[in-house]
Design an enzyme around this catalytic site. Structure first.
Site, PDB file in Angstrom:
ATOM      1  N   THR A  40     -53.313  10.181  27.882  1.00 28.39           N
ATOM      2  CA  THR A  40     -53.049  10.205  26.443  1.00 28.39           C
ATOM      3  C   THR A  40     -52.883   8.763  25.976  1.00 28.39           C
ATOM      4  O   THR A  40     -51.933   8.086  26.347  1.00 28.39           O
ATOM      5  CB  THR A  40     -51.793  11.024  26.123  1.00 28.39           C
ATOM      6  OG1 THR A  40     -51.982  12.367  26.585  1.00 28.39           O
ATOM      7  CG2 THR A  40     -51.542  11.068  24.615  1.00 28.39           C
ATOM      8  N   LYS A  57     -55.127  16.050  20.775  1.00 32.48           N
ATOM      9  CA  LYS A  57     -53.951  16.043  21.648  1.00 32.48           C
ATOM     10  C   LYS A  57     -52.728  15.513  20.903  1.00 32.48           C
ATOM     11  O   LYS A  57     -51.613  16.030  21.055  1.00 32.48           O
ATOM     12  CB  LYS A  57     -54.237  15.182  22.878  1.00 32.48           C
ATOM     13  CG  LYS A  57     -53.033  14.943  23.806  1.00 32.48           C
ATOM     14  CD  LYS A  57     -52.605  16.197  24.534  1.00 32.48           C
ATOM     15  CE  LYS A  57     -51.385  15.962  25.419  1.00 32.48           C
ATOM     16  NZ  LYS A  57     -51.669  15.148  26.610  1.00 32.48           N
ATOM     17  N   LYS A 109     -36.290  33.326   3.270  1.00 32.79           N
ATOM     18  CA  LYS A 109     -34.985  33.997   3.278  1.00 32.79           C
ATOM     19  C   LYS A 109     -34.132  33.504   4.448  1.00 32.79           C
ATOM     20  O   LYS A 109     -32.964  33.110   4.271  1.00 32.79           O
ATOM     21  CB  LYS A 109     -35.165  35.507   3.375  1.00 32.79           C
ATOM     22  CG  LYS A 109     -33.856  36.292   3.581  1.00 32.79           C
ATOM     23  CD  LYS A 109     -34.086  37.773   3.668  1.00 32.79           C
ATOM     24  CE  LYS A 109     -34.809  38.181   4.932  1.00 32.79           C
ATOM     25  NZ  LYS A 109     -33.959  37.977   6.156  1.00 32.79           N
TER      26      LYS A 109
END
Length: 287
Positions: free
Chosen positions: A99, A174, A250
Protein backbone atom coordinates in the site's frame (compact mmCIF):
# COMPACT_ATOMS: atom_id res chain seq x y z
CA UNK A 1 8.80 -16.06 -21.82
CA UNK A 2 10.12 -18.75 -19.49
CA UNK A 3 7.34 -21.31 -19.31
CA UNK A 4 6.43 -24.75 -18.12
CA UNK A 5 3.38 -26.13 -19.94
CA UNK A 6 2.95 -22.63 -21.45
CA UNK A 7 2.63 -21.08 -17.99
CA UNK A 8 4.65 -17.98 -17.01
CA UNK A 9 7.25 -18.27 -14.30
CA UNK A 10 6.36 -16.26 -11.22
CA UNK A 11 8.60 -14.26 -8.93
CA UNK A 12 7.92 -13.01 -5.41
CA UNK A 13 9.97 -10.36 -3.62
CA UNK A 14 9.32 -9.55 0.05
CA UNK A 15 8.41 -12.44 2.33
CA UNK A 16 7.02 -10.70 5.40
CA UNK A 17 3.72 -11.25 7.21
CA UNK A 18 1.75 -10.88 3.96
CA UNK A 19 4.28 -11.84 1.33
CA UNK A 20 5.25 -15.21 2.83
CA UNK A 21 1.73 -16.71 2.92
CA UNK A 22 0.93 -15.24 -0.50
CA UNK A 23 4.09 -16.75 -2.01
CA UNK A 24 3.34 -20.07 -0.31
CA UNK A 25 0.05 -20.26 -2.22
CA UNK A 26 2.07 -20.13 -5.48
CA UNK A 27 4.15 -23.24 -4.82
CA UNK A 28 1.93 -25.42 -6.99
CA UNK A 29 1.94 -22.96 -9.91
CA UNK A 30 2.74 -25.00 -13.06
CA UNK A 31 5.37 -22.53 -14.28
CA UNK A 32 7.15 -22.46 -10.94
CA UNK A 33 7.97 -19.57 -8.61
CA UNK A 34 11.22 -17.89 -7.59
CA UNK A 35 11.33 -15.99 -4.29
CA UNK A 36 13.64 -13.43 -2.74
CA UNK A 37 13.96 -11.69 0.60
CA UNK A 38 16.92 -9.98 2.21
CA UNK A 39 16.48 -12.44 5.09
CA UNK A 40 17.67 -15.84 3.91
CA UNK A 41 15.68 -17.53 6.67
CA UNK A 42 12.47 -16.17 5.17
CA UNK A 43 13.20 -18.01 1.90
CA UNK A 44 14.19 -21.33 3.45
CA UNK A 45 10.71 -22.81 4.10
CA UNK A 46 9.57 -21.93 0.58
CA UNK A 47 12.75 -23.25 -1.02
CA UNK A 48 12.39 -26.51 0.91
CA UNK A 49 8.83 -26.76 -0.42
CA UNK A 50 9.94 -26.38 -4.02
CA UNK A 51 10.36 -22.67 -4.76
CA UNK A 52 13.47 -21.34 -6.42
CA UNK A 53 15.52 -19.20 -4.05
CA UNK A 54 17.08 -16.20 -5.76
CA UNK A 55 20.31 -14.55 -4.66
CA UNK A 56 19.11 -11.04 -5.46
CA UNK A 57 16.29 -8.90 -6.84
CA UNK A 58 18.18 -8.94 -10.14
CA UNK A 59 17.97 -12.76 -10.28
CA UNK A 60 14.19 -12.57 -9.98
CA UNK A 61 14.04 -9.92 -12.68
CA UNK A 62 16.05 -12.06 -15.06
CA UNK A 63 14.08 -15.27 -14.49
CA UNK A 64 10.40 -14.41 -13.91
CA UNK A 65 7.58 -13.24 -16.16
CA UNK A 66 5.15 -12.01 -13.48
CA UNK A 67 6.82 -10.58 -10.39
CA UNK A 68 5.01 -9.72 -7.16
CA UNK A 69 6.52 -7.08 -4.87
CA UNK A 70 5.43 -6.81 -1.22
CA UNK A 71 7.81 -4.46 0.57
CA UNK A 72 7.45 -1.76 3.20
CA UNK A 73 6.92 1.61 1.53
CA UNK A 74 7.24 3.78 -1.57
CA UNK A 75 11.01 4.12 -1.25
CA UNK A 76 11.52 0.36 -1.13
CA UNK A 77 9.07 -0.16 -3.99
CA UNK A 78 10.97 2.30 -6.19
CA UNK A 79 14.31 0.71 -5.29
CA UNK A 80 13.10 -2.82 -6.07
CA UNK A 81 11.37 -1.83 -9.30
CA UNK A 82 14.47 0.03 -10.51
CA UNK A 83 16.58 -3.09 -9.90
CA UNK A 84 14.04 -5.30 -11.65
CA UNK A 85 13.85 -2.93 -14.61
CA UNK A 86 17.58 -3.22 -15.14
CA UNK A 87 17.32 -6.99 -15.66
CA UNK A 88 13.77 -7.88 -16.74
CA UNK A 89 12.94 -8.71 -20.34
CA UNK A 90 10.19 -6.93 -22.32
CA UNK A 91 6.73 -8.18 -21.49
CA UNK A 92 7.50 -8.76 -17.81
CA UNK A 93 4.77 -7.71 -15.38
CA UNK A 94 5.83 -6.13 -12.07
CA UNK A 95 2.92 -6.17 -9.60
CA UNK A 96 3.13 -3.95 -6.52
CA UNK A 97 1.08 -5.34 -3.62
CA UNK A 98 2.32 -2.83 -1.03
CA UNK A 99 0.00 0.00 0.00
CA UNK A 100 1.77 3.09 -1.31
CA UNK A 101 0.98 6.55 -2.69
CA UNK A 102 -1.62 6.37 -5.44
CA UNK A 103 0.72 8.11 -7.91
CA UNK A 104 3.70 5.77 -7.53
CA UNK A 105 2.55 2.86 -9.70
CA UNK A 106 1.27 5.20 -12.41
CA UNK A 107 4.61 7.04 -12.52
CA UNK A 108 6.62 3.82 -12.66
CA UNK A 109 4.32 2.35 -15.30
CA UNK A 110 4.85 5.39 -17.52
CA UNK A 111 8.62 5.40 -16.97
CA UNK A 112 9.08 1.73 -17.86
CA UNK A 113 6.58 1.51 -20.69
CA UNK A 114 9.29 2.27 -23.32
CA UNK A 115 11.17 -0.83 -22.10
CA UNK A 116 8.10 -2.98 -22.69
CA UNK A 117 7.65 -3.57 -18.96
CA UNK A 118 4.24 -3.49 -17.29
CA UNK A 119 4.13 -2.00 -13.79
CA UNK A 120 0.78 -2.53 -12.11
CA UNK A 121 -0.56 -1.99 -8.61
CA UNK A 122 -2.50 -4.77 -6.90
CA UNK A 123 -2.86 -3.96 -3.20
CA UNK A 124 -4.59 -6.57 -1.07
CA UNK A 125 -7.16 -6.60 1.70
CA UNK A 126 -7.99 -9.25 4.26
CA UNK A 127 -4.92 -9.75 6.43
CA UNK A 128 -2.35 -12.51 6.86
CA UNK A 129 -4.96 -15.10 7.85
CA UNK A 130 -6.83 -14.59 4.60
CA UNK A 131 -3.54 -14.71 2.69
CA UNK A 132 -2.77 -18.10 4.23
CA UNK A 133 -6.19 -19.40 3.17
CA UNK A 134 -6.11 -17.86 -0.31
CA UNK A 135 -9.05 -15.63 0.59
CA UNK A 136 -7.62 -12.14 0.02
CA UNK A 137 -9.22 -9.47 -2.11
CA UNK A 138 -6.93 -7.69 -4.55
CA UNK A 139 -7.66 -4.51 -6.48
CA UNK A 140 -5.69 -4.42 -9.71
CA UNK A 141 -4.65 -1.25 -11.52
CA UNK A 142 -3.56 -2.38 -14.97
CA UNK A 143 -4.42 -2.34 -18.63
CA UNK A 144 -7.19 -4.87 -19.23
CA UNK A 145 -4.98 -7.24 -21.20
CA UNK A 146 -2.36 -7.25 -18.43
CA UNK A 147 -5.07 -7.79 -15.82
CA UNK A 148 -6.25 -10.88 -17.70
CA UNK A 149 -2.67 -12.09 -17.88
CA UNK A 150 -2.04 -11.92 -14.12
CA UNK A 151 -5.49 -12.93 -12.89
CA UNK A 152 -4.92 -16.72 -12.92
CA UNK A 153 -1.81 -16.35 -10.75
CA UNK A 154 -3.47 -13.90 -8.38
CA UNK A 155 -6.38 -16.31 -7.94
CA UNK A 156 -3.96 -18.64 -6.15
CA UNK A 157 -3.93 -16.31 -3.14
CA UNK A 158 -7.05 -14.16 -3.67
CA UNK A 159 -10.66 -15.29 -3.83
CA UNK A 160 -11.69 -11.87 -5.17
CA UNK A 161 -9.68 -10.27 -7.99
CA UNK A 162 -11.09 -6.90 -9.10
CA UNK A 163 -10.01 -4.83 -12.10
CA UNK A 164 -9.97 -1.33 -10.61
CA UNK A 165 -8.74 0.48 -13.74
CA UNK A 166 -5.41 1.74 -15.05
CA UNK A 167 -2.18 1.66 -12.97
CA UNK A 168 -2.79 3.62 -9.77
CA UNK A 169 -6.49 2.76 -9.60
CA UNK A 170 -5.86 -0.29 -7.44
CA UNK A 171 -4.18 1.82 -4.79
CA UNK A 172 -6.92 4.45 -4.91
CA UNK A 173 -9.51 1.72 -4.33
CA UNK A 174 -7.46 0.31 -1.44
CA UNK A 175 -7.20 3.75 0.17
CA UNK A 176 -10.98 4.21 -0.03
CA UNK A 177 -11.51 0.76 1.43
CA UNK A 178 -9.06 1.36 4.29
CA UNK A 179 -10.51 4.80 4.98
CA UNK A 180 -13.81 3.05 5.73
CA UNK A 181 -12.08 0.50 7.95
CA UNK A 182 -10.23 2.99 10.12
CA UNK A 183 -13.07 5.50 10.25
CA UNK A 184 -15.16 2.57 11.47
CA UNK A 185 -12.57 1.84 14.16
CA UNK A 186 -12.76 5.46 15.30
CA UNK A 187 -16.55 5.21 15.39
CA UNK A 188 -16.26 1.98 17.39
CA UNK A 189 -14.11 3.84 19.92
CA UNK A 190 -16.73 6.57 20.13
CA UNK A 191 -19.47 3.97 20.69
CA UNK A 192 -17.39 2.39 23.45
CA UNK A 193 -16.98 5.75 25.18
CA UNK A 194 -20.74 6.21 25.13
CA UNK A 195 -21.38 2.68 26.40
CA UNK A 196 -18.79 3.04 29.16
CA UNK A 197 -20.28 6.33 30.32
CA UNK A 198 -23.69 4.64 30.38
CA UNK A 199 -22.33 1.90 32.66
CA UNK A 200 -22.36 -0.92 30.11
CA UNK A 201 -20.06 -3.94 29.73
CA UNK A 202 -17.81 -3.13 26.76
CA UNK A 203 -16.96 -6.76 26.06
CA UNK A 204 -20.65 -7.61 25.88
CA UNK A 205 -21.18 -4.72 23.46
CA UNK A 206 -18.32 -6.02 21.34
CA UNK A 207 -19.92 -9.45 21.15
CA UNK A 208 -23.19 -7.91 20.00
CA UNK A 209 -21.45 -5.79 17.34
CA UNK A 210 -19.45 -8.70 15.92
CA UNK A 211 -22.53 -10.94 15.90
CA UNK A 212 -24.82 -8.49 14.15
CA UNK A 213 -22.16 -7.27 11.68
CA UNK A 214 -21.70 -10.89 10.62
CA UNK A 215 -25.44 -11.03 9.92
CA UNK A 216 -25.93 -7.65 8.25
CA UNK A 217 -22.58 -7.22 6.52
CA UNK A 218 -21.65 -4.00 8.33
CA UNK A 219 -21.09 -0.79 6.31
CA UNK A 220 -20.46 -2.71 3.11
CA UNK A 221 -24.09 -3.82 3.08
CA UNK A 222 -25.15 -0.48 1.57
CA UNK A 223 -22.37 -0.33 -1.02
CA UNK A 224 -24.52 -1.59 -3.88
CA UNK A 225 -24.72 1.56 -5.99
CA UNK A 226 -22.77 2.65 -9.06
CA UNK A 227 -23.07 6.37 -8.27
CA UNK A 228 -23.26 8.68 -5.26
CA UNK A 229 -26.05 10.70 -6.91
CA UNK A 230 -29.51 10.71 -5.27
CA UNK A 231 -31.54 7.62 -6.13
CA UNK A 232 -34.24 7.97 -8.75
CA UNK A 233 -37.81 7.65 -7.53
CA UNK A 234 -38.14 4.27 -9.25
CA UNK A 235 -34.77 2.88 -8.11
CA UNK A 236 -35.20 -0.60 -6.66
CA UNK A 237 -33.30 0.36 -3.48
CA UNK A 238 -35.03 3.68 -2.82
CA UNK A 239 -37.72 2.37 -0.48
CA UNK A 240 -35.27 0.19 1.45
CA UNK A 241 -32.72 2.99 1.82
CA UNK A 242 -35.42 5.49 2.80
CA UNK A 243 -36.43 3.07 5.54
CA UNK A 244 -32.77 2.73 6.59
CA UNK A 245 -32.42 6.52 6.65
CA UNK A 246 -35.39 6.82 9.00
CA UNK A 247 -34.09 4.15 11.36
CA UNK A 248 -30.58 5.56 11.30
CA UNK A 249 -31.59 9.14 11.96
CA UNK A 250 -33.83 8.03 14.82
CA UNK A 251 -31.16 5.87 16.43
CA UNK A 252 -28.38 8.43 15.92
CA UNK A 253 -30.58 11.13 17.48
CA UNK A 254 -31.24 8.90 20.47
CA UNK A 255 -27.53 8.09 20.83
CA UNK A 256 -26.66 11.79 20.70
CA UNK A 257 -29.27 12.39 23.38
CA UNK A 258 -27.64 9.74 25.56
CA UNK A 259 -24.28 11.38 24.90
CA UNK A 260 -25.60 14.72 26.14
CA UNK A 261 -27.08 13.03 29.23
CA UNK A 262 -23.80 11.28 30.06
CA UNK A 263 -21.50 14.15 29.07
CA UNK A 264 -19.85 12.26 26.18
CA UNK A 265 -18.92 14.20 23.04
CA UNK A 266 -19.85 12.23 19.89
CA UNK A 267 -18.43 14.11 16.88
CA UNK A 268 -18.55 11.16 14.48
CA UNK A 269 -22.17 10.44 15.37
CA UNK A 270 -23.01 14.08 14.68
CA UNK A 271 -21.38 13.85 11.25
CA UNK A 272 -23.21 10.58 10.62
CA UNK A 273 -26.56 12.16 11.43
CA UNK A 274 -25.83 15.06 9.11
CA UNK A 275 -24.51 12.93 6.22
CA UNK A 276 -26.50 9.68 6.44
CA UNK A 277 -29.30 10.69 4.08
CA UNK A 278 -26.97 11.90 1.34
CA UNK A 279 -24.74 8.86 1.79
CA UNK A 280 -27.70 6.58 1.20
CA UNK A 281 -28.77 8.55 -1.84
CA UNK A 282 -32.11 9.51 -0.28
CA UNK A 283 -31.63 13.09 0.90
CA UNK A 284 -34.56 14.92 2.41
CA UNK A 285 -36.74 16.75 -0.10
CA UNK A 286 -36.07 20.09 1.62
CA UNK A 287 -32.26 19.71 1.41
Amino acid sequence: MNTTDAQPRLGYIGLGNMGAPMAKRLLDWPGGVTVFDLRAEAMTPLAEAGAGAAHSVADVGASADIISVTVLDDAQVREVVAELAAHAKPGTVIAIHSTIADTTAAELAEQLKPQGLHVIDAPVSGGAGAADQGQLATMVGAERSVYEQVKPAFKCWASLVIHAGEPGAGTRMKLARNMLTFTGYAAAGEAMKLAEAAGLDLQALGRVVRHTDALTGGPGAIMLLDSTAPLAEDHFLRDAFTHTRGLGEKDLSLALGLGRATGVDLPLAQVALAELAAGLGVPHTND
